[in-house]
Scaffold this active site. Structure first.
Site, PDB file in Angstrom:
ATOM      1  N   ARG A 111      72.956 -11.600  33.764  1.00 25.84           N
ATOM      2  CA  ARG A 111      72.022 -12.738  33.765  1.00 25.84           C
ATOM      3  C   ARG A 111      70.635 -12.293  33.276  1.00 25.84           C
ATOM      4  O   ARG A 111      69.934 -13.026  32.579  1.00 25.84           O
ATOM      5  CB  ARG A 111      71.900 -13.313  35.187  1.00 25.84           C
ATOM      6  CG  ARG A 111      70.818 -14.369  35.339  1.00 25.84           C
ATOM      7  CD  ARG A 111      70.667 -14.814  36.774  1.00 25.84           C
ATOM      8  NE  ARG A 111      71.697 -15.740  37.175  1.00 25.84           N
ATOM      9  CZ  ARG A 111      71.712 -17.047  36.864  1.00 25.84           C
ATOM     10  NH1 ARG A 111      70.749 -17.580  36.149  1.00 25.84           N
ATOM     11  NH2 ARG A 111      72.694 -17.814  37.263  1.00 25.84           N
ATOM     12  N   ASP A 162      66.465  -7.571  44.543  1.00 24.44           N
ATOM     13  CA  ASP A 162      66.488  -8.942  45.061  1.00 24.44           C
ATOM     14  C   ASP A 162      67.920  -9.308  45.473  1.00 24.44           C
ATOM     15  O   ASP A 162      68.242 -10.466  45.668  1.00 24.44           O
ATOM     16  CB  ASP A 162      65.909  -9.947  44.058  1.00 24.44           C
ATOM     17  CG  ASP A 162      66.664  -9.981  42.731  1.00 24.44           C
ATOM     18  OD1 ASP A 162      67.720  -9.328  42.606  1.00 24.44           O
ATOM     19  OD2 ASP A 162      66.191 -10.683  41.821  1.00 24.44           O
ATOM     20  N   LEU A 221      67.687  -6.576  39.733  1.00 25.04           N
ATOM     21  CA  LEU A 221      67.032  -7.892  39.658  1.00 25.04           C
ATOM     22  C   LEU A 221      68.004  -8.891  39.036  1.00 25.04           C
ATOM     23  O   LEU A 221      68.414  -8.695  37.888  1.00 25.04           O
ATOM     24  CB  LEU A 221      65.858  -7.804  38.685  1.00 25.04           C
ATOM     25  CG  LEU A 221      64.464  -7.442  39.149  1.00 25.04           C
ATOM     26  CD1 LEU A 221      63.536  -7.451  37.940  1.00 25.04           C
ATOM     27  CD2 LEU A 221      63.963  -8.432  40.198  1.00 25.04           C
ATOM     28  N   HIS A 222      68.365  -9.905  39.774  1.00 33.00           N
ATOM     29  CA  HIS A 222      69.225 -10.913  39.129  1.00 33.00           C
ATOM     30  C   HIS A 222      69.074 -12.320  39.703  1.00 33.00           C
ATOM     31  O   HIS A 222      69.698 -13.261  39.214  1.00 33.00           O
ATOM     32  CB  HIS A 222      70.692 -10.496  39.191  1.00 33.00           C
ATOM     33  CG  HIS A 222      71.322 -10.721  40.532  1.00 33.00           C
ATOM     34  ND1 HIS A 222      71.064  -9.901  41.603  1.00 33.00           N
ATOM     35  CD2 HIS A 222      72.168 -11.669  40.982  1.00 33.00           C
ATOM     36  CE1 HIS A 222      71.730 -10.342  42.654  1.00 33.00           C
ATOM     37  NE2 HIS A 222      72.407 -11.423  42.312  1.00 33.00           N
ATOM     38  N   ARG A 223      68.252 -12.488  40.766  1.00 34.08           N
ATOM     39  CA  ARG A 223      68.102 -13.839  41.338  1.00 34.08           C
ATOM     40  C   ARG A 223      67.506 -14.770  40.304  1.00 34.08           C
ATOM     41  O   ARG A 223      66.474 -14.421  39.683  1.00 34.08           O
ATOM     42  CB  ARG A 223      67.144 -13.818  42.525  1.00 34.08           C
ATOM     43  CG  ARG A 223      67.646 -13.138  43.731  1.00 34.08           C
ATOM     44  CD  ARG A 223      68.502 -14.010  44.621  1.00 34.08           C
ATOM     45  NE  ARG A 223      69.356 -13.109  45.350  1.00 34.08           N
ATOM     46  CZ  ARG A 223      70.676 -13.206  45.472  1.00 34.08           C
ATOM     47  NH1 ARG A 223      71.317 -14.224  44.951  1.00 34.08           N
ATOM     48  NH2 ARG A 223      71.373 -12.323  46.127  1.00 34.08           N
TER      49      ARG A 223
END
Ligand code: UD1
Length: 378
Positions: free
Chosen positions: A251, A289, A216-218
């Site tokens: 992030r 994502d 998950l990083h969007r």
């Protein structure tokens, strides 16, 4: 790039890489140029790392795992806001172009380094080749979509991974001669590395086919605590049934503080290429994502649930193992339960995702007519 330097009367190619997903895409292009050395001694290649990603586990480890030569130049731009990072890449890249006077600048993917270097080169009159052109999510809230559109609009050669991307470019009015459907260089890398990856032991306590992988990083998923908590509530639900390995992007890491995580969710630091591929290849399913992981899972035949409202890689949903599940926790949990109950889709591999994309790209590049002196005075 010190290891691929050829003759004096040469065509000079400058390959740009900046962020983690770029490295798997440039590795086979560097290798293909090396293997063409004997037949094209006039080709000279220089690798530039913008330094957009700089942590060891987001950059150096990938160069090591993938056997990419040391970059000849590192612009060391680091992190920043979009404008700040893009501007700093452009300012640092312009003198490199002026000093080295390349005939071609080759950019890959859709990160800020891609658009920054394409724009800088084009304004100096240097021809630009974009690898992975034509992908479209139609979602202008994604920084990558803006990067893709801008880069494609000014590139002289557009190398695409699939026929949908070709169609997208045609619909935007791009002339046919610029477009080359070559396949997928990220998959070239997978083909080279998969046997090594499968030999690596799995982390302690994990059995093949009995764990899930989460990435998950969007910004749209992780920057808002409310949105992140919603997604994690679905993952907590899935973790009731199966352990979930979660390599956490830098992030995302600070945003996990205070979030409730099921004890079966195994939070680990970002992994380098080989251990991650090894983990994904033997997973029951992947929840992500990311862009590239949608493609890798399709080739590996591993079910992938993409937690986004759209994808720029629809071919992975049309014929691969990818299902676009959005970010509604109930939908995510429902689709995951289907996979866990043995009802996952069986996919096929897209055309030309065969490990030879970089050879096709270099073949096209080496057969382009020369342009004479390309760098204008500023
Ligand atoms: C970038 C790309 C994205 C890609 C992703 C893969 C853009 C617009 N985004 O997003 O398309 O999917 O890379 O990772 O180009 N950080 C580190 N170490 C690093 C790099 C970043 O700690 O080596 C941290 C910094 O706090 C930074 C944050 O991660 O502010 C985000 O990095 P950034 O490069 O801005 O964007 P990504 O989210 O990584």
């Amino acid at each position: 790039m010190s290891s691929i330097s050829l003759s004096v009367h040469s065509t000079k190619y400058l390959i740009v890489a900046g962020a983690r997903p770029n490295f798997m895409k440039i590795a086979p292009i560097c290798r293909a140029f090396s293997s063409w050395q004997d037949s094209h001694p006039g080709a000279e290649v220089l690798l530039v790392h913008t330094g957009q990603h700089y942590s060891r586990n987001m950059s150096n480890d990938f160069f090591r795992d993938l056997g990419i030569p040391e970059p000849g130049i590192n612009l060391e731009v680091g992190s920043g806001s979009h404008a700040d990072q893009t501007a700093r890449i452009m300012m640092a890249f312009e003198p490199v172009c002026l000093e080295h006077r390349p005939d071609w600048v080759i950019v890959v993917g859709d990160v800020n380094s891609t658009v920054a270097c394409a724009l800088t080169a084009k304004k100096l009159g240097i021809r630009v080749a974009h690898v992975e052109a034509g992908l479209r999510s139609r979602d202008m809230s994604m920084p990558e979509e803006i990067n893709r559109l801008c880069t494609d609009a000014i590139s002289d050669l557009l190398f695409t991974t699939d026929t949908i991307a070709v169609e997208n470019l045609r619909n935007e009015g791009v002339v046919g001669e610029k477009i080359h459907f070559v396949g997928n260089t990220m998959i070239d890398t997978l083909c080279v590395q998969i046997d090594r990856a499968r030999k690596l032991p799995l982390p302690d306590g994990l059995e093949p086919g009995q764990y899930a992988v989460l990435t998950l990083h969007r910004p749209a998923n992780v920057d808002s605590p409310k949105q992140l908590a919603r997604i994690l509530s679905a993952i907590n639900n899935i973790a009731e049934r199966i352990p979930v390995v979660f390599p956490v992007h830098p992030r995302t890491a600070p945003r996990l503080d205070g979030m409730e995580l099921h004890p079966q969710i195994r939070v680990v630091p970002p992994m380098s290429y080989l251990p991650f591929l090894s983990l994904v290849a033997r997973a029951k399913m992947v929840l992500t994502d990311s862009g590239g992981i949608q493609e890798e899972t399709t080739v590996l035949g591993v079910p992938c649930l993409t937690m986004r409202p759209n994808t720029e890689r629809p071919i992975t949903c049309e014929i691969g193992t990818n299902v676009l599940v959005g970010t509604d926790p109930q939908r995510i949990a429902k689709e995951a339960a289907s996979v866990l109950d043995g009802r996952s889709r069986v996919g096929t591999i897209p055309e030309k995702w065969d490990g030879l994309a970089a050879d096709r790209i270099v073949d096209v590049l080496l057969h382009q007519p020369s342009q004479g002196s390309s760098v204008e005075c500023v």
